[in-house]
Write an enzyme that holds these catalytic residues in place. Structure first.
Site, PDB file in Angstrom:
ATOM      1  N   HIS A 171      -7.317 -30.186  -3.042  1.00 50.14           N
ATOM      2  CA  HIS A 171      -6.121 -29.827  -3.452  1.00 50.14           C
ATOM      3  C   HIS A 171      -5.193 -29.974  -2.138  1.00 50.14           C
ATOM      4  CE1 HIS A 171      -3.141 -26.298  -3.891  1.00 50.14           C
ATOM      5  NE2 HIS A 171      -3.675 -26.335  -5.125  1.00 50.14           N
ATOM      6  N   ASP A 213      -8.219 -26.073 -11.529  1.00 50.31           N
ATOM      7  CA  ASP A 213      -7.893 -26.514 -12.639  1.00 50.31           C
ATOM      8  C   ASP A 213      -9.249 -27.069 -13.187  1.00 50.31           C
ATOM      9  OD1 ASP A 213      -4.928 -26.618 -12.679  1.00 50.31           O
ATOM     10  OD2 ASP A 213      -5.406 -28.145 -10.846  1.00 50.31           O
TER      11      ASP A 213
END
Length: 431
Positions: A308, A366
């Site tokens: 991330h 995700d």
């Protein structure tokens, strides 16, 4: 911000400048460069604004190294486990958890605003039948300013409040209708006797020919997806909303700008890209091959759903999302889904591989959200619209906060100009 007497010293061309250092309640100190250009005649250079605080805020805090996400100080895992989306909406909008009476009033106000103006159906029907739902949503949300004139005056606190409730209430209807239009089914109107997530699922999957009962486990999973995406500090789409707002644009235009930014595959499209990657891998036995490809700098393949931009540890939202994935897939009886098997084994192998451990490439939110949404019956084209629906309250909270800041001004980033310097025009016959 805490009061501070700390300063940073900048020496430039023999001149020394003292820059104030601001101390937040959490996070790193911030060097205040607002007067740097006036004092020293220079700008700072920070592509992507990764080292620049564009505003001060009291809404959301992220500690990427610890893997911590706080909304108004409350950890996201506690909110996802003990709270629900509309209560989190209240928290983001107003700064505190509501009392029972406040929550009931808020939920009632949202529920009573879920319908959209009947003439807005014409906007949906004006799009081609194969239009992407995000294209429809950007257009319809922007068009709301043409229908709700009584909530576009940003200088009126009451109109700001009405616009906020309208956006949160109507986004599920707009998203569901965009989906229905894309598959050629009739629009389903909202019902006031259903909770927020159940209402959305019904508008997406019910048809007039038969009754539709929302499964509470699916509704809870949907509510968690909304909650986990509600706000995420000054990301690209939130910064877009703030930049649009700084010009004095109406709230619907600002949110439409945020939705357009979210559409980018590097932002809101990450869960779709992750699911497509899992399908490309196909079977568990091919995982080692793709892991080796991910390590190869010369190979364009990248592991989607890992790592991330902010988190340098485990994404705190991913833990909750994984739990929801297990519940949903068990309920639907598809634990042996090939995509899920690839996801689980990929996570296992990546987390035990020294390469990923060293680079701190942990699964993010995700990684599992796409699997959940597909299991529920959503096509990949609806993943980003659902993200936009979830993030609307975060955008609105940031928008309201900015407008209430007496120091806010129109955004105007500077540049490092590398083009031609002045040159005179040459007549065409002499070129």
């Amino acid at each position: 911000m805490k009061d501070t007497l700390k300063t940073a010293t900048l020496t430039l061309n023999g001149q020394t400048y003292e820059l104030p250092v601001l101390s937040p309640t959490a996070g790193p100190d911030v060097i205040d460069i607002r007067k740097l250009y006036a004092q020293a005649g220079v700008f700072t250079y920070d592509p992507g604004f990764t080292s620049t605080a564009s505003c001060d805020s009291t809404i959301t805090f992220i500690d990427g190294d610890k893997g911590e996400l706080l909304h108004r100080g409350y950890p996201i895992d506690q909110l996802a486990e003990k709270s629900h989306y509309l209560e989190v909406c209240y928290l983001l909008l107003y700064g505190e958890l509501p009392t029972a009476a406040q929550l009931e009033d808020f939920e009632t106000r949202v529920t009573r605003h879920t319908m959209v103006h009947e003439q807005m159906q014409n906007f949906f029907r004006g799009f081609r039948r194969d239009a992407h739902p995000m294209a429809i949503i950007v257009g319809v949300v922007g068009a709301m300013s043409a229908f709700y004139h009584d909530s576009t005056d940003i200088n009126d606190p009451w109109q700001r409040e009405v616009a906020s409730i309208r956006m949160i209430a109507k986004m599920p209807t707009i998203c569901a209708w965009a989906y229905k239009y894309s598959i050629g089914q009739p629009f389903v109107y909202p019902r006031n006797d259903l909770d927020y997530a159940s209402n959305f699922l019904r508008m997406c999957f019910a048809v007039p020919a038969e009754e539709y009962e929302v499964n509470p486990i699916l509704a809870r999973a949907m509510d968690r997806i909304f909650t986990l995406h509600a706000d995420h500090e000054q990301n690209a789409s939130t910064s877009t909303v703030r930049l649009a707002s700084s010009s004095g644009a109406n709230p619907f235009a600002c949110i439409a700008a945020g939705i357009a930014c979210l559409w980018g595959p590097a932002h809101g499209g990450a869960n779709q890209a992750c699911l497509e990657m899992l399908r490309e891998i196909g079977t568990v036995d091919r995982i080692p091959e793709y892991i080796e490809r991910a390590k190869d700098k010369n190979d364009p393949f990248r592991l989607m759903g890992f790592g991330h931009r902010v988190y340098k540890n485990f994404d705190p939202r991913a833990k909750v999302m994984k739990q929801s994935a297990d519940e949903v897939l068990e309920l639907l009886g598809i634990e042996d889904n090939p995509t899920l098997q690839v996801a689980k084994e990929l996570e296992k192998q990546a987390l035990s591989d020294p390469y990923f451990i060293e680079k701190k490439l942990f699964p993010n939110v995700d990684f599992y959200s796409g699997i959940i949404l597909e299991a529920m019956g959503f096509p990949t084209s609806m993943f980003t619209p659902i993200f936009a629906l979830s993030r609307t309250v975060g955008w609105i909270s940031q928008w309201k906060e900015q407008l209430s800041d007496p120091a806010h001004k129109i955004g105007r980033p500077r540049q490092l100009y590398l083009g031609e310097t002045r040159r005179d025009y040459v007549d065409i016959e002499n070129r």
